[in-house]
Design an enzyme around this catalytic site. Structure first.
Site, PDB file in Angstrom:
ATOM      1  N   TYR A 105       0.801  -1.230   0.000  1.00  0.00           N
ATOM      2  CA  TYR A 105       0.000   0.000   0.000  1.00  0.00           C
ATOM      3  C   TYR A 105       0.832   1.276   0.000  1.00  0.00           C
ATOM      4  O   TYR A 105       0.762   2.074  -0.921  1.00  0.00           O
ATOM      5  CB  TYR A 105      -0.981  -0.010   1.184  1.00  0.00           C
ATOM      6  CG  TYR A 105      -1.906  -1.203   1.143  1.00  0.00           C
ATOM      7  CD1 TYR A 105      -2.792  -1.371   0.079  1.00  0.00           C
ATOM      8  CD2 TYR A 105      -1.878  -2.175   2.131  1.00  0.00           C
ATOM      9  CE1 TYR A 105      -3.627  -2.471   0.006  1.00  0.00           C
ATOM     10  CE2 TYR A 105      -2.709  -3.286   2.074  1.00  0.00           C
ATOM     11  CZ  TYR A 105      -3.586  -3.427   1.006  1.00  0.00           C
ATOM     12  OH  TYR A 105      -4.400  -4.522   0.930  1.00  0.00           O
ATOM     13  N   PRO A 118     -11.165  -0.125  -2.755  1.00  0.00           N
ATOM     14  CA  PRO A 118     -12.411  -0.718  -3.249  1.00  0.00           C
ATOM     15  C   PRO A 118     -13.607   0.214  -3.047  1.00  0.00           C
ATOM     16  O   PRO A 118     -13.612   1.081  -2.173  1.00  0.00           O
ATOM     17  CB  PRO A 118     -12.581  -1.978  -2.368  1.00  0.00           C
ATOM     18  CG  PRO A 118     -11.249  -2.179  -1.707  1.00  0.00           C
ATOM     19  CD  PRO A 118     -10.653  -0.806  -1.576  1.00  0.00           C
ATOM     20  N   HIS A 341      -7.348   1.307   1.407  1.00  0.00           N
ATOM     21  CA  HIS A 341      -7.128  -0.086   1.791  1.00  0.00           C
ATOM     22  C   HIS A 341      -6.031  -0.305   2.839  1.00  0.00           C
ATOM     23  O   HIS A 341      -5.969  -1.381   3.451  1.00  0.00           O
ATOM     24  CB  HIS A 341      -6.780  -0.876   0.519  1.00  0.00           C
ATOM     25  CG  HIS A 341      -7.300  -2.265   0.491  1.00  0.00           C
ATOM     26  ND1 HIS A 341      -7.339  -3.076   1.605  1.00  0.00           N
ATOM     27  CD2 HIS A 341      -7.810  -3.011  -0.517  1.00  0.00           C
ATOM     28  CE1 HIS A 341      -7.829  -4.256   1.270  1.00  0.00           C
ATOM     29  NE2 HIS A 341      -8.134  -4.242  -0.009  1.00  0.00           N
ATOM     30  N   SER A 537     -11.833 -11.622  -4.958  1.00  0.00           N
ATOM     31  CA  SER A 537     -12.100 -11.594  -3.523  1.00  0.00           C
ATOM     32  C   SER A 537     -13.574 -11.899  -3.271  1.00  0.00           C
ATOM     33  O   SER A 537     -14.448 -11.386  -3.963  1.00  0.00           O
ATOM     34  CB  SER A 537     -11.756 -10.215  -2.949  1.00  0.00           C
ATOM     35  OG  SER A 537     -11.877 -10.233  -1.540  1.00  0.00           O
TER      36      SER A 537
END
Length: 609
Positions: A105, A118, A341, A537
């Protein structure tokens, strides 16, 4: 269902923050969790070769086998790094987490929009105007504060997986936190842990930012009716879109945003405004108009709003994408969220949202007037010519990205998790094998496939990888074989015995010890193994929603799904600039694969399963 709560008795649902705090409960629970194990070196090397079999050529596999033999030689580099990793595991709460957040990240320099953060699409709400939007927003804020009370009081129910308690740390990271852009690496700040935790949220309307205090002086949360009044004041104070959309700067490539950020906060007014956003509990985006579309396209267009806002012409400037949690409410009933995230995975976000949705359903707003409250504070920005140029560049880049992303949200309505369960199969494994079958039918080969597996059985656990493209799944898609074999990979990953994070740890350990990176990590097969053309996912929820994200490679797909009892919500994304990928085609192929697999099950005698 409890009686809806009106103006007079708002505290049936929202307890004051001072109520029955179970001090130390969270810490004592965390201390009882096991530490993430370091898998055996030989085991990971063997499993790595097995994982490569369906995705690389035989000669590449032989080359990797030789490199791994050298890497594992007695007294060699592999053993040295493994010892270093085991030593690190003995000294830290979790040998992986800090490295993972940094590599996955904070050092990742593509925009967080589409590439990392997301979106989450909620069912369309029952309103179509500004008043309905504000009423729902007031209830939503109250619902988040109700959930926050459980976090503050350490009374959140502990979650379990297979009878084992899970790490609850991520719940304590999502509110009052924010990503801060840097020139080469970003950071995350969590103000919930400060001596004076924030008492306000940020509201964005018509690209203008406001601070809304959500607690009274006695620490009780504002009632939904009070929040409604305050939101009306905000909308009246920002009825025209006259301001520069400062928020669009957060959509930039992280290096560009890092430079623009330094420039932006040179001015004290700007710095104070940015700090107020960063410190806020969460951000609420009250969106304006969205493109008019048919009912069939509605969910896909809602996903666009949640992921990136549709570009500068629509709502991309009505965001602060560095904020960990943004709730997005459109005037037409479109609702959802976007989350940065770095601090957390999907399941804690979804648990919070499930709570909020349930809360809003139980709650009715009263019609009485409330006592006067100070008006929410509008945040000011001084826009220099240089900042204006940065904003124009951000608009241009965001519009290119918005045009490039192709996202399809589909509801597979023929069956849900009920069918695989009836055949004593894992619904997730069933869907993953359908994805493999769909991809193989389109491309006639298998590809590296990523499915995130939770490591929350361990203290500060994040994720590892379920590599769904296995020799078993390759045999299945080539010969329509047995999908039940898939479950083994999931159990391996969630018990801390998968290969990907261990391999990353060995590479990071080499860098930590200032040793040359082992050849096995320079190998073409390693690059192939990490080129996830299918990034997937499962994010299950009580609410009939779906999460969505962009592909992780230019020629790949992002696939997120939520299996409900009698249907499955899918979000499939690809990039338009890649001629070989097409989200709609893959979505169609997945639907056909699921139906064909059900037919196969129905034709197979139960005793043989």
């Amino acid at each position: 269902m409890p009686k809806p709560c009106g103006l007079l008795k708002p505290r049936h649902l929202v307890k004051p923050v001072s109520a029955t705090r179970v001090a130390g409960r969270y810490q004592s629970h965390q201390k009882g969790l096991p530490s993430l194990p370091v898998p055996l070196l030989q085991q990971t090397c063997e499993r790595y070769l097995t994982a490569l079999e369906p995705i690389v050529e035989p000669e590449e596999l032989n080359n990797t086998r030789k490199l791994l033999e050298e890497f594992q030689e007695a007294g060699g580099l592999g053993e040295k790094l493994q010892r270093g990793l085991e030593k690190r595991a003995g000294k830290t709460e979790n040998w992986l987490s800090a490295w993972w957040v940094q590599v996955a990240y904070l050092e990742y320099r593509l925009p967080v929009v589409v590439h990392s953060s997301p979106g989450l699409v909620l069912p369309r709400m029952n309103f179509t105007d500004k008043q309905g939007q504000i009423r729902f927003a007031a209830k939503l804020i109250a619902g988040v504060l109700d959930f926050k009370t459980m976090i503050d009081n350490e009374t959140l129910p502990v979650e379990y997986l297979g009878g084992k308690p899970l790490c609850m740390n991520q719940y304590y990271e999502v509110l009052s936190s924010c990503r801060i852009p840097g020139l080469k690496r970003d950071s995350v700040v969590n103000h919930a842990k400060s001596s004076r935790p924030p008492k306000h949220i940020t509201v964005v309307h018509n690209h203008q930012f406001f601070i809304l205090d959500v607690y009274n002086s006695d620490s009780t949360p504002l009632t939904p009716d009070q929040l409604h009044v305050q939101l009306e004041k905000i909308c009246r104070a920002s009825s025209e879109t006259s301001s520069e959309p400062v928020g669009i700067l957060t959509t930039q490539h992280r290096d560009s945003w890092g430079k623009a950020y330094q420039n932006l906060i040179k001015d004290k007014t700007n710095k104070d405004s940015v700090s107020a956003i960063q410190r806020s509990i969460f951000t609420l985006c009250l969106d304006g108009a969205t493109p008019q579309v048919s009912d069939d396209s509605y969910r896909s267009c809602a996903a666009i709003q949640m992921l990136h806002g549709g570009g500068s012409r629509w709502n991309s400037g009505n965001r602060w994408f560095d904020k960990t949690l943004q709730f997005i409410i459109g005037e037409d009933g479109t609702c959802g969220a976007n989350y940065e995230h770095a601090p957390a995975e999907g399941p804690p976000i979804v648990a919070l949202i499930d709570h909020v949705v349930e809360f809003t359903r139980k709650l009715e707003l009263g019609q009485s007037t409330t006592g006067s409250l100070p008006s929410p504070q509008k945040l000011r920005f001084n826009i220099t010519a240089e900042i204006k140029k940065d904003i124009e560049e951000a608009k241009h880049s965001m519009n290119i990205l918005a045009d490039d992303l192709n996202i399809r949200v589909e509801v597979f309505g023929h069956f849900g998790k009920n069918v695989p369960k009836a055949h004593k199969m894992s619904p997730d494994a069933f869907i993953q094998v359908a994805l493999q079958l769909a991809y193989y039918r389109m491309y006639h080969h298998c590809c590296a496939t990523y499915e995130s597996a939770s490591l929350r059985m361990f203290r500060l656990g994040r994720t590892d990888t379920i590599r769904s493209a296995s020799s078993a799944s390759a045999s299945f898609v080539k010969a329509f074989d047995d999908p039940s074999k898939q479950v083994v990979h999931t159990d391996t990953a969630i018990s801390g015995q998968a290969i990907d994070r261990h391999l990353l740890g060995l590479k990071m350990q080499a860098m930590e010890e200032k040793l040359s990176v082992p050849d096995v990590f320079k190998d073409a097969a390693y690059a192939k193994a990490l080129h996830y053309k299918l990034s997937t996912s499962q994010v299950p929820s009580k609410t009939d929603c779906v999460m969505c994200f962009g592909p992780v490679v230019p020629n790949g797909y992002g696939v997120c799904y939520n299996p409900m009892d009698d249907h499955i919500n899918f979000a499939v994304s690809s990039f338009n600039t890649c001629k070989e990928t097409n989200a709609a085609h893959l979505a169609q192929a997945v639907e056909e694969a699921l139906l064909d697999m059900r037919t196969l099950l129905e034709q197979t005698p139960r005793a043989k399963l």
